[in-house]
Design an enzyme around this catalytic site. Structure first.
Site, PDB file in Angstrom:
ATOM      1  N   ASP A 103      -5.633  13.965 -18.344  1.00  0.00           N
ATOM      2  CA  ASP A 103      -4.973  13.030 -17.425  1.00  0.00           C
ATOM      3  C   ASP A 103      -4.453  11.835 -18.210  1.00  0.00           C
ATOM      4  O   ASP A 103      -5.223  11.037 -18.729  1.00  0.00           O
ATOM      5  CB  ASP A 103      -5.983  12.541 -16.370  1.00  0.00           C
ATOM      6  CG  ASP A 103      -5.330  11.588 -15.381  1.00  0.00           C
ATOM      7  OD1 ASP A 103      -4.657  12.088 -14.458  1.00  0.00           O
ATOM      8  OD2 ASP A 103      -5.461  10.364 -15.543  1.00  0.00           O
ATOM      9  N   TYR A 125      -0.526   4.294 -19.829  1.00  0.00           N
ATOM     10  CA  TYR A 125      -1.589   4.337 -20.839  1.00  0.00           C
ATOM     11  C   TYR A 125      -1.020   4.248 -22.261  1.00  0.00           C
ATOM     12  O   TYR A 125      -1.764   4.054 -23.219  1.00  0.00           O
ATOM     13  CB  TYR A 125      -2.440   5.604 -20.710  1.00  0.00           C
ATOM     14  CG  TYR A 125      -3.072   5.820 -19.348  1.00  0.00           C
ATOM     15  CD1 TYR A 125      -3.168   4.780 -18.421  1.00  0.00           C
ATOM     16  CD2 TYR A 125      -3.568   7.067 -18.980  1.00  0.00           C
ATOM     17  CE1 TYR A 125      -3.733   4.977 -17.168  1.00  0.00           C
ATOM     18  CE2 TYR A 125      -4.146   7.269 -17.732  1.00  0.00           C
ATOM     19  CZ  TYR A 125      -4.212   6.223 -16.826  1.00  0.00           C
ATOM     20  OH  TYR A 125      -4.777   6.433 -15.591  1.00  0.00           O
ATOM     21  N   LYS A 173       1.998  10.350 -14.875  1.00  0.00           N
ATOM     22  CA  LYS A 173       2.260   9.587 -13.636  1.00  0.00           C
ATOM     23  C   LYS A 173       3.484   8.684 -13.770  1.00  0.00           C
ATOM     24  O   LYS A 173       3.760   8.181 -14.857  1.00  0.00           O
ATOM     25  CB  LYS A 173       1.042   8.707 -13.306  1.00  0.00           C
ATOM     26  CG  LYS A 173      -0.301   9.434 -13.422  1.00  0.00           C
ATOM     27  CD  LYS A 173      -1.482   8.583 -13.023  1.00  0.00           C
ATOM     28  CE  LYS A 173      -2.804   9.269 -13.364  1.00  0.00           C
ATOM     29  NZ  LYS A 173      -3.350   8.927 -14.690  1.00  0.00           N
ATOM     30  N   HIS A 185       1.733   6.763  -9.429  1.00  0.00           N
ATOM     31  CA  HIS A 185       0.497   6.133  -9.900  1.00  0.00           C
ATOM     32  C   HIS A 185      -0.114   5.196  -8.844  1.00  0.00           C
ATOM     33  O   HIS A 185      -1.319   5.209  -8.623  1.00  0.00           O
ATOM     34  CB  HIS A 185       0.792   5.367 -11.201  1.00  0.00           C
ATOM     35  CG  HIS A 185      -0.394   5.162 -12.077  1.00  0.00           C
ATOM     36  ND1 HIS A 185      -0.319   5.214 -13.452  1.00  0.00           N
ATOM     37  CD2 HIS A 185      -1.678   4.875 -11.796  1.00  0.00           C
ATOM     38  CE1 HIS A 185      -1.516   4.974 -13.964  1.00  0.00           C
ATOM     39  NE2 HIS A 185      -2.365   4.765 -12.976  1.00  0.00           N
ATOM     40  N   ARG A 245     -20.311  12.731 -25.925  1.00  0.00           N
ATOM     41  CA  ARG A 245     -20.214  12.465 -24.483  1.00  0.00           C
ATOM     42  C   ARG A 245     -19.262  13.446 -23.801  1.00  0.00           C
ATOM     43  O   ARG A 245     -19.472  13.826 -22.643  1.00  0.00           O
ATOM     44  CB  ARG A 245     -19.755  11.025 -24.247  1.00  0.00           C
ATOM     45  CG  ARG A 245     -20.817  10.006 -24.581  1.00  0.00           C
ATOM     46  CD  ARG A 245     -20.289   8.606 -24.397  1.00  0.00           C
ATOM     47  NE  ARG A 245     -21.338   7.615 -24.565  1.00  0.00           N
ATOM     48  CZ  ARG A 245     -21.127   6.299 -24.506  1.00  0.00           C
ATOM     49  NH1 ARG A 245     -19.903   5.830 -24.312  1.00  0.00           N
ATOM     50  NH2 ARG A 245     -22.120   5.462 -24.671  1.00  0.00           N
ATOM     51  N   ASN A 301     -20.374  15.608 -20.678  1.00  0.00           N
ATOM     52  CA  ASN A 301     -19.647  15.591 -19.409  1.00  0.00           C
ATOM     53  C   ASN A 301     -19.188  16.991 -19.022  1.00  0.00           C
ATOM     54  O   ASN A 301     -19.310  17.407 -17.859  1.00  0.00           O
ATOM     55  CB  ASN A 301     -18.457  14.625 -19.497  1.00  0.00           C
ATOM     56  CG  ASN A 301     -18.911  13.182 -19.696  1.00  0.00           C
ATOM     57  OD1 ASN A 301     -20.081  12.860 -19.474  1.00  0.00           O
ATOM     58  ND2 ASN A 301     -17.997  12.314 -20.109  1.00  0.00           N
TER      59      ASN A 301
HETATM   60  N1  LIG Z   1      -4.896   6.636 -11.128  1.00  0.00           N
HETATM   61  C1  LIG Z   1      -5.452   5.488 -11.451  1.00  0.00           C
HETATM   62  O1  LIG Z   1      -5.078   4.421 -10.938  1.00  0.00           O
HETATM   63  C2  LIG Z   1      -6.541   5.456 -12.436  1.00  0.00           C
HETATM   64  C3  LIG Z   1      -6.816   6.591 -13.170  1.00  0.00           C
HETATM   65  N2  LIG Z   1      -7.830   6.608 -14.086  1.00  0.00           N
HETATM   66  C4  LIG Z   1      -8.085   7.881 -14.783  1.00  0.00           C
HETATM   67  O2  LIG Z   1      -9.461   8.213 -14.680  1.00  0.00           O
HETATM   68  C5  LIG Z   1     -10.019   8.344 -15.979  1.00  0.00           C
HETATM   69  C6  LIG Z   1     -11.473   7.970 -15.986  1.00  0.00           C
HETATM   70  O3  LIG Z   1     -11.666   6.664 -15.476  1.00  0.00           O
HETATM   71  P1  LIG Z   1     -12.224   5.431 -16.332  1.00  0.00           P
HETATM   72  O4  LIG Z   1     -11.785   4.205 -15.635  1.00  0.00           O
HETATM   73  O5  LIG Z   1     -11.831   5.590 -17.724  1.00  0.00           O
HETATM   74  O6  LIG Z   1     -13.800   5.474 -16.116  1.00  0.00           O
HETATM   75  P2  LIG Z   1     -14.989   6.546 -16.266  1.00  0.00           P
HETATM   76  O7  LIG Z   1     -15.786   6.438 -15.026  1.00  0.00           O
HETATM   77  O8  LIG Z   1     -14.507   7.868 -16.706  1.00  0.00           O
HETATM   78  O9  LIG Z   1     -15.871   5.870 -17.403  1.00  0.00           O
HETATM   79  C7  LIG Z   1     -15.426   5.741 -18.720  1.00  0.00           C
HETATM   80  C8  LIG Z   1     -16.444   4.892 -19.490  1.00  0.00           C
HETATM   81  O10 LIG Z   1     -17.718   5.542 -19.498  1.00  0.00           O
HETATM   82  C9  LIG Z   1     -18.108   5.840 -20.837  1.00  0.00           C
HETATM   83  N3  LIG Z   1     -18.666   7.208 -20.797  1.00  0.00           N
HETATM   84  C10 LIG Z   1     -18.011   8.365 -20.589  1.00  0.00           C
HETATM   85  N4  LIG Z   1     -18.863   9.413 -20.608  1.00  0.00           N
HETATM   86  C11 LIG Z   1     -20.088   8.883 -20.819  1.00  0.00           C
HETATM   87  C12 LIG Z   1     -21.375   9.458 -20.947  1.00  0.00           C
HETATM   88  N5  LIG Z   1     -21.578  10.767 -20.855  1.00  0.00           N
HETATM   89  N6  LIG Z   1     -22.431   8.621 -21.172  1.00  0.00           N
HETATM   90  C13 LIG Z   1     -22.259   7.283 -21.275  1.00  0.00           C
HETATM   91  N7  LIG Z   1     -21.056   6.693 -21.160  1.00  0.00           N
HETATM   92  C14 LIG Z   1     -19.969   7.483 -20.932  1.00  0.00           C
HETATM   93  C15 LIG Z   1     -16.855   5.725 -21.688  1.00  0.00           C
HETATM   94  O11 LIG Z   1     -17.154   5.241 -22.979  1.00  0.00           O
HETATM   95  P3  LIG Z   1     -16.549   5.844 -24.370  1.00  0.00           P
HETATM   96  O12 LIG Z   1     -15.113   6.176 -24.183  1.00  0.00           O
HETATM   97  O13 LIG Z   1     -16.769   4.706 -25.311  1.00  0.00           O
HETATM   98  O14 LIG Z   1     -17.392   7.021 -24.699  1.00  0.00           O
HETATM   99  C16 LIG Z   1     -16.059   4.673 -20.925  1.00  0.00           C
HETATM  100  O15 LIG Z   1     -16.470   3.377 -21.279  1.00  0.00           O
HETATM  101  C17 LIG Z   1      -9.124   7.443 -16.838  1.00  0.00           C
HETATM  102  O16 LIG Z   1      -9.230   7.703 -18.218  1.00  0.00           O
HETATM  103  C18 LIG Z   1      -7.763   7.790 -16.270  1.00  0.00           C
HETATM  104  O17 LIG Z   1      -7.342   9.035 -16.784  1.00  0.00           O
HETATM  105  C19 LIG Z   1      -8.615   5.497 -14.273  1.00  0.00           C
HETATM  106  C20 LIG Z   1      -8.366   4.317 -13.610  1.00  0.00           C
HETATM  107  C21 LIG Z   1      -7.297   4.210 -12.632  1.00  0.00           C
HETATM  108  O1  LIG Z   2      -6.023   2.937 -15.400  1.00  0.00           O
HETATM  109  C1  LIG Z   2      -5.181   3.150 -14.514  1.00  0.00           C
HETATM  110  O2  LIG Z   2      -4.695   4.271 -14.336  1.00  0.00           O
HETATM  111  C2  LIG Z   2      -4.732   2.083 -13.603  1.00  0.00           C
HETATM  112  O3  LIG Z   2      -3.787   2.257 -12.903  1.00  0.00           O
HETATM  113  C3  LIG Z   2      -5.432   0.773 -13.461  1.00  0.00           C
HETATM  114  O4  LIG Z   2      -6.551   0.616 -14.178  1.00  0.00           O
HETATM  115  C4  LIG Z   2      -4.420  -0.375 -13.617  1.00  0.00           C
HETATM  116  O5  LIG Z   2      -3.410   0.007 -14.505  1.00  0.00           O
HETATM  117  C5  LIG Z   2      -5.014  -1.646 -14.092  1.00  0.00           C
HETATM  118  O6  LIG Z   2      -4.866  -1.975 -15.218  1.00  0.00           O
HETATM  119  C6  LIG Z   2      -5.753  -2.456 -13.141  1.00  0.00           C
HETATM  120  O7  LIG Z   2      -6.052  -3.698 -13.627  1.00  0.00           O
END
Ligand SMILES: NC(=O)C1=CN([C@@H]2O[C@H](COP(=O)(O)OP(=O)(O)OC[C@H]3O[C@@H](n4cnc5c(N)ncnc54)[C@H](OP(=O)(O)O)[C@@H]3O)[C@@H](O)[C@H]2O)C=CC1
Ligand SMILES: O=C(O)C(=O)[C@@H](O)[C@H](O)C(=O)CO
Length: 285
Positions: free
Chosen positions: A47, A52, A77, A110, A238, A242
């Site tokens: 994704d 990004y 997106k 998005h 990790r 996962n």
């Molecule tokens: N459509 C939207 O608006 C949005 C979409 N997204 C999508 O969703 C994805 C995931 O969401 P995100 O906000 O990144 O949050 P997540 O809930 O996936 O958490 C990510 C965090 O958790 C840590 N982590 C991951 N796996 C583990 C594990 N097994 N044990 C301990 N820590 C862990 C990572 O650290 P590290 O990387 O250091 O290992 C990172 O800091 C994003 O990457 C994006 O693709 C996210 C936000 C908004």
């Molecule tokens: O990460 C994403 O996909 C987002 O859309 C959000 O986290 C957004 O871009 C943001 O930065 C909110 O502060």
């Protein structure tokens, strides 16, 4: 362990892996290395988003993986600044070029940015891309029930997916009920609450009882609810942890209920009604 078998069938018949890798805000070079490692260990879905800034790295890793293109599911997106019919079509072309691919598997709006009033027009562009075979499925992200209702009223394609913030502290029951009614798959972003839920005593104790980790328990819970999940990590250990959630046995109903009781309606990210609105409030994401 390939994830192709653990897939959901979208409302247009396309199969989407239920567990993928999120790469939000991972720099391009690091994203390429992370996606390469993930594909190597069995992930088959990534994704990304224009926002990004890493579509180039993601695309390079997919192209160079040696895995047939049709076996990898790539989501990207349309960003808020590209809403509107012609801008969204142009943004798609540019994104595809950055990815270096011939098509995208899933293309999402998005955020709805309701204050701009352009998401229906943007949707028409996605419908066109879908009709032209340039994307295999189209969907939305961060759409609330009223935004979905507007799309349904004017559009001709029901979104295949709504990618929304969802984790144990924000369980989105009402929105998920709407998805079920329309045949839209719920895709959970921040499925691990950005790591914030991992030390909760309920999750720690469930993990101990099932001989696994809190992260795997949370992801298993999402899968048991029927969600697609895209946990983000750049750490191979990790990633493996996962991915392992897909191989765990489904949680018993009592454990699902115990996690259900953690819902507090607490968002980490911005609210879809105001994000992108110059007058709106945007909590840090
Ligand atoms: N459509 C939207 O608006 C949005 C979409 N997204 C999508 O969703 C994805 C995931 O969401 P995100 O906000 O990144 O949050 P997540 O809930 O996936 O958490 C990510 C965090 O958790 C840590 N982590 C991951 N796996 C583990 C594990 N097994 N044990 C301990 N820590 C862990 C990572 O650290 P590290 O990387 O250091 O290992 C990172 O800091 C994003 O990457 C994006 O693709 C996210 C936000 C908004
Ligand atoms: O990460 C994403 O996909 C987002 O859309 C959000 O986290 C957004 O871009 C943001 O930065 C909110 O502060």
């Amino acid at each position: 362990m390939a994830q192709q078998d653990d897939a959901v069938t979208l409302n247009n018949g396309v199969r989407m892996p239920r567990l993928g890798l999120g790469v939000a805000r991972v720099p391009d070079a690091e994203a390429a290395a992370a996606v390469a490692a993930a594909l190597e260990m069995g992930y088959r879905s990534v994704d990304t988003a224009k926002d990004y800034g890493n579509e180039r790295g993601v695309g390079a890793a997919v192209r160079e993986s040696g895995i047939p293109r049709e076996q990898v599911f790539v989501t990207t997106k349309v960003w808020n600044a590209d809403h509107g019919y012609a801008p969204a079509l142009r943004a798609f072309d540019a994104g595809l070029e950055r990815l270096g691919l011939d098509y995208v598997d899933l293309y999402l709006i998005h955020w709805p940015v309701p204050s701009r009033g352009l998401f229906q027009e943007t949707w028409r562009a996605l419908e066109r891309l879908h009709a032209d075979g340039r994307v295999r499925a189209i969907g939305v992200s961060n759409f609330e029930p009223r935004h979905l209702a507007l799309l349904m009223k004017e559009g001709s394609v029901v979104p295949a997916v709504n990618q929304i913030e969802m984790h144990p502290r924000l369980q989105q029951q009402r929105l998920r009920d709407v998805h079920r009614r329309y045949g839209i798959v719920t895709e959970a972003w921040s499925p691990l609450a950005k790591g914030g839920a991992l030390e909760h005593p309920t999750l720690v104790s469930l993990a101990e009882r099932h001989g696994t980790t809190p992260a795997a328990i949370i992801l298993r819970w999402h899968l048991d609810l029927g969600n697609v999940v895209i946990p983000k990590t750049v750490t191979p250990a990790r990633m493996r942890e996962n991915l392992g959630a897909a191989s765990l046995a489904p949680l018993p109903p009592a454990d699902i209920d115990a996690i259900g009781a953690l819902d507090a309606g607490e968002r980490i990210g911005p609210h879809p009604d105001t994000f992108g609105d110059p007058a709106g409030t945007e909590p840090p994401g």
